[in-house]
Design an enzyme around this catalytic site. Structure first.
Site, mmCIF file in Angstrom:
data_model
loop_
_atom_site.group_PDB
_atom_site.id
_atom_site.type_symbol
_atom_site.label_atom_id
_atom_site.label_comp_id
_atom_site.label_asym_id
_atom_site.label_seq_id
_atom_site.Cartn_x
_atom_site.Cartn_y
_atom_site.Cartn_z
ATOM 1 N N HIS A 166 3.795 -76.044 3.698
ATOM 2 C CA HIS A 166 4.949 -75.429 3.136
ATOM 3 C C HIS A 166 5.848 -75.079 4.264
ATOM 4 C CE1 HIS A 166 3.979 -71.425 4.487
ATOM 5 N NE2 HIS A 166 2.911 -71.430 4.003
ATOM 6 N N CYS A 182 -2.482 -71.505 5.497
ATOM 7 C CA CYS A 182 -1.730 -72.648 5.042
ATOM 8 C C CYS A 182 -0.961 -73.341 6.294
ATOM 9 C CB CYS A 182 -0.349 -71.886 4.393
ATOM 10 S SG CYS A 182 -0.843 -71.458 2.518
#
Length: 206
Positions: A166, A182
């Site tokens: 992301h 992440c």
């Protein structure tokens, strides 16, 4: 009375104004100046304005998006995430790859494996998982997508895991090991990647 040599006194007088003008106030001030967020006005109503804001930040040139030579047996279109080197590679034809600088998991949160992109989202919302709330009780239960959202401009979801590739509203963290697992990219780069890879793309994290 302690006497200071004239040469030493002159040196101290020269150093003091420089320190006063630097804006550093001890070690904490140094960290803020080097790694803290730059001043910016952000409003959820105009999320696209974050792109020029992010593009104006200075990062190590090694982490800028570029095509590089890349030897691999993986098929073109595969994503290879090299967490040790802080690079994400999109395999291209002809022994080449598009290389992106990334931020990865901090110590204790590292992981590896092979997954697929199962969903894509523009300006994704964020619902911190229970594990993250246990570590940081002050986190919101839910946050709408936008420039203040740590998920950034785009997200690629990896199977049934809690992990995503992301964007970020902290572009100065690219090239660092700072996340809870992440894979972070600048908003400019995650938008570029989002437009290049479809749902179903193979993702290898090493």
């Amino acid at each position: 009375m302690i006497r200071i040599a004239p040469a030493l006194l002159a040196s101290l007088l020269l150093i003091a104004p420089a320190q006063a003008q630097s804006g550093y106030r001890g070690y904490r001030g140094y960290l803020d100046a080097m790694f803290g967020a730059p001043a910016a006005t952000q409003t959820p109503q105009t999320p696209e304005h974050l792109r020029p804001y992010q593009a104006g930040q200075t990062i190590n040139p090694a982490y800028l998006r570029q095509v590089v030579s890349y030897a691999t047996s993986e098929a073109p279109g595969t994503l290879v995430v090299d967490t040790e080197q802080h690079f994400l590679f999109l395999v291209l034809d002809g022994g080449k790859a598009m290389r992106y600088g990334i931020g990865v998991a901090r110590v204790g949160f590292e992981w590896s494996g092979t997954h697929r992109v199962t969903r894509k989202a523009e300006w994704p919302s964020w619902t911190p998982p229970a594990e993250m709330h246990a570590r940081q009780p002050g986190l919101p239960r839910f946050m709408e997508g936008g420039p203040n959202n740590p998920m950034g401009a785009r997200a690629l979801y990896l199977g049934s895991t809690l992990y995503r590739i992301h964007g970020t509203n902290e572009p100065w963290t690219i090239g660092r090991s700072v996340s809870s697992g992440c894979i972070r990219m600048t908003n400019e780069d995650v938008i570029d990647l989002y437009e290049r890879v479809p749902v179903g793309t193979k993702v290898i994290v090493i």
